[in-house]
Write a protein that holds these residues in place. Sequence first.
Motif: not given
Length: 859
Positions: A60-65, A581-585, A587-595, A598-606
């Motif tokens: 979702i960060g890609h969609v954002f920026s 900026g960053f996308i945060v969840d 809880d205001r935590k930065k979204m990252s694969k390690s955490k 991360v939300v993938t955009p496909a479902d949100i777009l659909e």
Amino acid sequence: MSNAQIPDKPALEGLEQKWDAAWSAAGTYLFDRDAATAKGRAGVFSVDTPPPTASGSLHIGHVFSYTHTDVKARFERMRGKTVFYPMGWDDNGLPTERRVQNFYGVRCDTSLPYDPDFTPPFHGDAKSLKPADQVPISRRNFIELCEALTEEDEKAFEAVFRQLGLSVDWTQTYRTISDETIGTSQLAFLRNLERGEAYQSMAPTLWDIDFRSAIAQAELEDREQQASYHRIAFHKTDGSGDLHIETTRPELLAACVALVANPDDERYQPYFGTTVRTPIFDVEVPVLAHHLAQQDKGSGIAMICTFGDVTDIIWWRELDLPNRTILGQDGRVLPDPPEALTTDAAKAAYAEIAGLTVFSAKKKMVELLEASGELLEVSKPFSHPVKFYEKGDRALEIVSTRQWYLRNGARDEALRDKLIALGRGMDWHPDFMRVRYENWTNGLTGDWLISRQRFFGVPIPVWYPLDENGERIDGEVITADVAALPVDPTTDAPAGYTEDQRGVPGGFEGEKDIFDTWATSSLTPQLAGGWQRDEELWNLVAPFDLRPQGQDIIRTWLFSTMVRSALEDGRAPWTDAAISGFIVDPDRKKMSKSKGNVVTPADILEAHGTDAVRYWSASSRLGADAAFDPQNPTQVKIGRRLAIKVLNAAKFVLSFPVPAGAHVTHALDAAMLATLDQVVRDATKAFEAYDHARALEVTEAFFWTFCDDYLELVKERAYNQTDAGQASAALALRLALSTLLRLLAPVLAFATEEAWSWFEDGSIHTAAWPEPLEIAGDPAVLAAASAALIGIRRAKTEAKASQKTPVARLVLRADDATIAALRSAEGDLKAVGRIAELELIGGGDALAVDAVELATEEV
């Protein structure tokens, strides 16, 4: 794309596929080379688009920026600029190799021959395999799998970006592993080498054991790890006692070259210039002073080992100490002891740890120190930061290797000052991001390490001559012919040699290393803009207008691109940098694969439609973090409501035909258009300043006033063909619709295009950006009428009556200026409120309904 049938029930569903196909067929977003040439550089807006890493999936960060960039590109296109908006794919590098290993269950073994019939054992899920269980394959087989998987990832990425409505020119696409890219990257390096900006050096290197590769400073991150202090006795050479040091790395004792304390530490000042002998290995080492030694850390005196951490490197370099590296590239203790270990006892002790991993060597050294009585104490475990490769799983070690470097200002004050000056000559959005760039530049401790010991990447285009014994001749390098680029030194022979001279005395040896992925990504302006391939294009687009990117890669991508441009052209590669900026969840935590958040955009777009997601993205200013809750995406829902309203409002406005020769004659209509003129000015100014959020805010606010108030106020007049003001209302509605659709087009790319097609030819995205109509009108009339309408509605609601209930008499009281404005809209107010008698009384304060008498029968 002209005068399409207006559907009975306008909907957002299906618009992405419909209009993506139409834009592709019409070439709506193609870079018009002829138009650009005619306009010259000033008429072009060029974007140095971030090439996403093609290893996995977009988030979702890609969609954002990327939406932030697209909004600006669409605005500039409508302003009349010829937009150069390419797309690149960052294929090579460690993330791609790891994905291939986990996807196919393989690992590269350069000793193996190529197998043309190789079929990977897995296809999609080999993450659970241990490295030892991965099937070893040749370098060529491994690279083929990397290319195949990245091509599939890129197709999926393009599909998502098309659904997102990015207005990129898909014919201007590059890959960072294509022959053309390899040639460009190798050429840039050869020019750096020729100018003395690139060099090779044997030096301590941060090393990832799993990836078996050197790691650059820009790729580091600190992670908290558990450790314990081991209090160890070093023996004074004069026999007068011991000095006690505390270390978390007793396994490196054999690599100790000195003890160090702060020059201001009175406890150790008497020992500076003296020597001590190491426990177990009995090697004489000096006691030295250095300002980086911390008086309050441990015992205040530390052992310098080659190398335990980056501070050891600084001490080793600045204090001119010997190198006694004991760790190999496999993360194990080297088999042969350092030359300084001369006694049989020392060599025997070293043999106890030779070949062990760091963990096992630590355990064995603790046992040896306990047995000798030189381990005095072990502290309770504590947490401290340790250097990791940002994509790695194990703490980095430091080994000594020969690597390629590029000068970056760390040891060149003139270059550093130039990089700072070039950064200050740019416009940063937001401006405070420039400080992060300067802090990174000023904080560099070494030149840019650009070589990697991996496989899938751009080969370093050099060979090494071999002497009569088949050994490399120190300091000599054979460089590739520019005309022969691209080359692979592992398979191509250099000019003047034949392949049968590879690896034999008097012959040559090819460089096996590849470039760090940033060494190629730092050339994205050159790759996209035709540098040294298409000079006409390069002169039309460079320096680029815009570098959009995330804040977390200012230290890598932005800085490295600036270095390459400064060294090659002596200028900044762009005029503006836009930092998202960053996308945060929630809880205001930065979204990252390690955490794992991360939300993938496909479902949100659909689920919500692209325009809704673009609205959410554009609502956030550059540099500001945005919260995203996939369970309750409030801003996305607001955006969807706005996009649907655009379609419905357009259909409603278009239901009123505009008579030939119509003019705006009514005060309320002129007031609305005058108000809209200011919105155009404000939105334009905001877009020019890269403040898309402000442009959307002012436009959206007026749009709802237009729909909720103005449309309601004038619809009775617009319907009434016998009303003298009908033509004025119909024309004003049509003019406002045209303007509003264009103002919203950069954000709501699909809904606005759909509505535009109902009454205009061509694409809205190549239509002219709206200019103020300059129709004389008083915005106060619309403001007063809107406030009065709200009051009338409230009065009916408080009377528990429907809004359709006729009113026999209603009294509005306000200040004189407001009453004067209301008289210009009196007829429309009576019509919308179904008011038989409307009294407007001045002399008041805030506008208020003084009295309302509902009709007993329909008026």
